[in-house]
Design a protein around this motif. Structure first.
Motif, PDB file in Angstrom:
ATOM      1  N   GLY A  55       2.204  -2.746  19.544  1.00 54.60           N
ATOM      2  CA  GLY A  55       0.583  -2.541  19.439  1.00 54.60           C
ATOM      3  C   GLY A  55       0.196  -2.154  21.077  1.00 54.60           C
ATOM      4  N   LEU A  56      -1.117  -1.828  21.122  1.00 53.01           N
ATOM      5  CA  LEU A  56      -1.497  -1.611  22.537  1.00 53.01           C
ATOM      6  C   LEU A  56      -2.038  -2.780  23.161  1.00 53.01           C
ATOM      7  N   THR A  57      -2.099  -2.795  24.724  1.00 56.65           N
ATOM      8  CA  THR A  57      -2.665  -3.882  25.446  1.00 56.65           C
ATOM      9  C   THR A  57      -3.946  -3.757  25.351  1.00 56.65           C
ATOM     10  N   PRO A  58      -4.787  -4.614  25.940  1.00 49.13           N
ATOM     11  CA  PRO A  58      -6.124  -4.597  26.074  1.00 49.13           C
ATOM     12  C   PRO A  58      -6.708  -3.187  26.962  1.00 49.13           C
ATOM     13  N   GLU A  59      -5.698  -3.150  28.063  1.00 49.66           N
ATOM     14  CA  GLU A  59      -5.824  -1.737  28.956  1.00 49.66           C
ATOM     15  C   GLU A  59      -5.561  -0.731  27.853  1.00 49.66           C
ATOM     16  N   GLY A  60      -4.563  -0.734  27.156  1.00 45.06           N
ATOM     17  CA  GLY A  60      -4.390   0.432  26.455  1.00 45.06           C
ATOM     18  C   GLY A  60      -5.369   0.789  25.167  1.00 45.06           C
ATOM     19  N   GLN A  61      -6.021  -0.174  25.019  1.00 41.08           N
ATOM     20  CA  GLN A  61      -6.974   0.099  23.948  1.00 41.08           C
ATOM     21  C   GLN A  61      -8.343   0.654  24.632  1.00 41.08           C
ATOM     22  N   ARG A  62      -8.595   0.329  26.060  1.00 41.23           N
ATOM     23  CA  ARG A  62      -9.530   1.051  26.655  1.00 41.23           C
ATOM     24  C   ARG A  62      -9.027   2.538  27.020  1.00 41.23           C
ATOM     25  N   VAL A  63      -7.848   2.736  27.455  1.00 39.28           N
ATOM     26  CA  VAL A  63      -7.522   3.940  27.881  1.00 39.28           C
ATOM     27  C   VAL A  63      -7.421   5.005  26.786  1.00 39.28           C
ATOM     28  N   LEU A  64      -7.229   4.521  25.463  1.00 39.57           N
ATOM     29  CA  LEU A  64      -7.229   5.199  24.224  1.00 39.57           C
ATOM     30  C   LEU A  64      -8.693   5.706  24.184  1.00 39.57           C
ATOM     31  N   GLU A  65      -9.897   4.992  24.260  1.00 37.36           N
ATOM     32  CA  GLU A  65     -11.082   5.474  24.378  1.00 37.36           C
ATOM     33  C   GLU A  65     -11.356   6.776  25.385  1.00 37.36           C
ATOM     34  N   TRP A  66     -10.943   6.251  26.464  1.00 37.20           N
ATOM     35  CA  TRP A  66     -10.993   7.535  27.386  1.00 37.20           C
ATOM     36  C   TRP A  66     -10.100   8.675  27.142  1.00 37.20           C
ATOM     37  N   ALA A  67      -8.912   8.533  26.499  1.00 38.33           N
ATOM     38  CA  ALA A  67      -7.951   9.561  26.222  1.00 38.33           C
ATOM     39  C   ALA A  67      -8.619  10.458  24.991  1.00 38.33           C
TER      40      ALA A  67
END
Length: 291
Positions: A55-67
């Motif tokens: 899974g994604l870290t909390p930071e990964g979830q946010r970066v996913l939105e930007w990506a």
């Protein structure tokens, strides 16, 4: 960085390094290296790692939105420059609820006449799947119900209203009677779409309001399967008018059911600038809806 962000989006979609690498057309070590380089550039850990993807870290979830936003904007820019150079062309991925598959021609046929360089892939999906696919950038637009359940942040263009008919075998008492209402369905064995379909949930509400509680004899995610069951005898089904017209055949009778109309239309992500193809598709939907 765009390539790395696209690989990161693919990893989030597939939840598996190998499948994500295959979707991106690269090897698994290449994708893993790209994700690590992205983490180094951003200074945060994006993915929980163990023996497999966790899974994604909390930071990964946010970066996913930007990506998603950045890659969507990059795609829009590339397509706009291509359209300026050689005219409108490309590929539209359209998710359509099963009951609207026979009606999507209202939009795609006139659009193709105006823009012959654009091709379509039409995918039959539930309304919930369409919203998820839009969010993940795996389709460009959808044709779905507009009012019965929340849509979130999307642009909508109403195209038509779905009206319903009761399809019965030709020798059925209601066929001989020549008319039916929602309450008449209560005593029948009903072939219906599966509960994950929004059409089924809409029909459940309409039947409940009429005090009708039919026995569900057959469930399927295919309209064709429902029609085949009715033709074989022993049950009836409720279909949108467009489906009934498409599958009308000898041995079947279709009786209009008053009321209960549901608006369907084009839904697209609420973000700008649109790609030139998506902007043209929205314009076409508005032309189709205008009359």
């Amino acid at each position: 960085m765009i390539d790395k962000l696209e690989m990161f989006i693919a990893l989030a979609q597939h939840s598996h390094f190998g499948r994500a690498a295959e979707a991106c057309g690269v090897t698994q070590p290449t994708l893993s290296a790209a994700i690590r380089q992205l983490e180094e550039q951003l200074g945060v850990m994006l993915v929980w790692r163990g023996s497999r993807f966790q899974g994604l870290t909390p930071e990964g979830q946010r970066v996913l939105e930007w990506a998603r936003q950045i890659c969507g904007d990059a795609r829009a820019m590339r397509e706009e420059m291509r359209a300026r150079k050689s005219g409108l062309s490309g590929h539209v991925r359209l998710g359509v609820v099963p009951t609207a598959v026979s009606m999507v021609r209202l939009l795609t046929v006139p659009f193709a006449e105006r823009h012959p360089g654009v091709k379509f892939t039409i995918l039959s999906r539930t309304s919930a799947e369409i919203l998820s696919l839009l969010e993940d950038h795996r389709i460009d637009a959808g044709l779905s119900y507009l009012e019965n359940e929340p849509l979130g942040r999307v642009v909508t263009v109403p195209l038509y209203e779905e009206r319903y008919v009761l399809m019965v075998p030709e020798g059925h008492p209601l066929a001989l009677q020549g008319h039916a209402d929602w309450a008449d369905v209560g005593g029948e064995a009903l072939a219906a779409l599966t509960p994950d379909m929004q059409n089924r949930r809409i029909l459940n509400q309409l039947l409940l309001a009429a005090g009708a509680a039919p026995e569900i004899a057959v469930e399927s995610n295919s309209v064709l399967a429902l029609v085949a069951q009715v033709r074989a005898g022993g049950c009836v089904t409720i279909l949108p008018e467009g489906n009934a017209e498409m599958f009308a055949m000898e041995g079947l009778a279709c009786l209009p059911l008053a009321g209960g109309g549901q608006p369907l239309g084009l839904i697209a992500p609420e973000r700008e600038p649109y790609t030139p193809v998506l902007a043209a598709l929205i314009d076409e939907a508005r032309r189709v809806a205008a009359p």
